[in-house]
Design a protein around this motif. Structure first.
Motif, PDB file in Angstrom:
ATOM      1  N   HIS A   1      55.259  41.288  56.325  1.00 55.86           N
ATOM      2  CA  HIS A   1      54.763  42.266  55.348  1.00 55.86           C
ATOM      3  C   HIS A   1      54.550  43.614  56.028  1.00 55.86           C
ATOM      4  O   HIS A   1      53.516  43.823  56.673  1.00 55.86           O
ATOM      5  CB  HIS A   1      53.432  41.822  54.742  1.00 55.86           C
ATOM      6  N   ILE A   2      55.492  44.507  55.864  1.00 58.92           N
ATOM      7  CA  ILE A   2      55.343  45.859  56.394  1.00 58.92           C
ATOM      8  C   ILE A   2      55.212  46.804  55.215  1.00 58.92           C
ATOM      9  O   ILE A   2      56.012  46.764  54.284  1.00 58.92           O
ATOM     10  CB  ILE A   2      56.543  46.258  57.271  1.00 58.92           C
TER      11      ILE A   2
ATOM     12  N   PHE B   1      64.411  42.180  55.167  1.00 61.25           N
ATOM     13  CA  PHE B   1      64.429  41.329  53.979  1.00 61.25           C
ATOM     14  C   PHE B   1      63.279  41.677  53.039  1.00 61.25           C
ATOM     15  O   PHE B   1      62.350  42.384  53.422  1.00 61.25           O
ATOM     16  CB  PHE B   1      64.375  39.850  54.362  1.00 61.25           C
ATOM     17  N   ASP B   2      63.373  41.171  51.816  1.00 60.17           N
ATOM     18  CA  ASP B   2      62.338  41.321  50.781  1.00 60.17           C
ATOM     19  C   ASP B   2      61.911  42.762  50.528  1.00 60.17           C
ATOM     20  O   ASP B   2      60.729  43.053  50.374  1.00 60.17           O
ATOM     21  CB  ASP B   2      61.091  40.481  51.120  1.00 60.17           C
ATOM     22  N   GLN B   3      62.885  43.662  50.464  1.00 54.15           N
ATOM     23  CA  GLN B   3      62.556  45.060  50.210  1.00 54.15           C
ATOM     24  C   GLN B   3      62.129  45.252  48.763  1.00 54.15           C
ATOM     25  O   GLN B   3      62.821  44.822  47.850  1.00 54.15           O
ATOM     26  CB  GLN B   3      63.756  45.945  50.523  1.00 54.15           C
TER      27      GLN B   3
ATOM     28  N   VAL C   1      57.065  54.789  48.498  1.00 52.00           N
ATOM     29  CA  VAL C   1      56.310  53.661  49.038  1.00 52.00           C
ATOM     30  C   VAL C   1      57.240  52.453  49.023  1.00 52.00           C
ATOM     31  O   VAL C   1      57.985  52.244  48.066  1.00 52.00           O
ATOM     32  CB  VAL C   1      55.057  53.366  48.177  1.00 52.00           C
ATOM     33  N   GLN C   2      57.191  51.663  50.073  1.00 51.93           N
ATOM     34  CA  GLN C   2      58.059  50.498  50.174  1.00 51.93           C
ATOM     35  C   GLN C   2      57.345  49.391  50.932  1.00 51.93           C
ATOM     36  O   GLN C   2      56.553  49.643  51.836  1.00 51.93           O
ATOM     37  CB  GLN C   2      59.343  50.888  50.912  1.00 51.93           C
ATOM     38  N   LYS C   3      57.642  48.156  50.547  1.00 50.47           N
ATOM     39  CA  LYS C   3      57.164  46.973  51.255  1.00 50.47           C
ATOM     40  C   LYS C   3      58.400  46.168  51.649  1.00 50.47           C
ATOM     41  O   LYS C   3      59.324  46.021  50.847  1.00 50.47           O
ATOM     42  CB  LYS C   3      56.259  46.140  50.346  1.00 50.47           C
ATOM     43  N   TYR C   4      58.415  45.669  52.859  1.00 47.43           N
ATOM     44  CA  TYR C   4      59.549  44.880  53.328  1.00 47.43           C
ATOM     45  C   TYR C   4      59.119  44.035  54.516  1.00 47.43           C
ATOM     46  O   TYR C   4      57.993  44.121  54.991  1.00 47.43           O
ATOM     47  CB  TYR C   4      60.738  45.773  53.704  1.00 47.43           C
ATOM     48  N   GLY C   5      60.016  43.227  55.000  1.00 47.93           N
ATOM     49  CA  GLY C   5      59.789  42.452  56.197  1.00 47.93           C
ATOM     50  C   GLY C   5      61.010  42.552  57.087  1.00 47.93           C
ATOM     51  O   GLY C   5      62.076  42.948  56.633  1.00 47.93           O
TER      52      GLY C   5
END
Length: 181
Positions: free
Chosen positions: A60-61, A158-160, A101-105
């Motif tokens: 989780h970034i 992944f998981d963007q 804003v973005q969340k990804y791993g």
């Protein structure tokens, strides 16, 4: 140079505060679940994982910015069997024409013992400073086999989720942490 300076400017206080409030058990569980999900959707990642000396997973970034940006998250260094070899944080700063804003791993597959040893060398590891870093996209991943895997570090994002766009200078550093709880 500006990107590296940005990432180092407030790095130590952020690292200490982050480590004190982090849960090693939660980081490990999230990292294992993210790697399992990546393997389920990407067979080339599974093949790399079987050959890797270590897999550094940041599940989780969070990244955000408007001209000035920041990103960060915690992860675990896993063996190919899934045991935790250490906990790490990634933190970065950027400056430039950017907004969102973005969340990804992401997962870094460290293919040799020396790649794993480099993580703790010089009080951190700058992402992109290694000439052997290969970012694997879907096209390249389809062609990756055990005979084409070279020494070095392979990265899968992944998981963007979210929207982040722009152009700027960026520095990202990975540092070992010792979760407080």
């Amino acid at each position: 140079v500006s990107g590296v300076l940005l990432s180092n400017s407030a790095h130590e206080p952020v690292t200490e505060a982050n480590a004190a409030n982090a849960s090693g058990a939660q980081i490990a569980a999230d990292s294992r679940a993210a790697l399992k999900s990546l393997y389920a959707t990407n067979p080339s990642a599974r093949r790399l994982g079987q050959k890797a000396s270590g897999i550094l997973v940041f599940p989780h970034i969070m990244k955000g910015g408007f001209v000035v940006g920041a990103e960060g998250g915690n992860g675990a260094l896993l063996s190919s069997g899934g045991s935790v070899r250490g906990y790490y944080q990634t933190a970065g700063a950027s400056w430039g024409l950017q907004a969102g804003v973005q969340k990804y791993g992401y997962a870094l597959f460290l293919m040799s013992p020396s790649d794993v040893a480099n993580l703790d060398r010089a009080a951190g590891w700058e992402v992109g400073s290694s000439p052997s870093l290969v970012v694997v996209d879907k096209g390249a991943g389809a062609n990756l086999t055990t005979t084409t895997i070279n020494k070095g570090v392979y990265a899968y994002v992944f998981d963007q989720k979210g929207l982040m766009g722009g152009l700027g200078l960026k520095g990202t550093k990975i540092t070992r942490i010792h979760p407080g709880r």
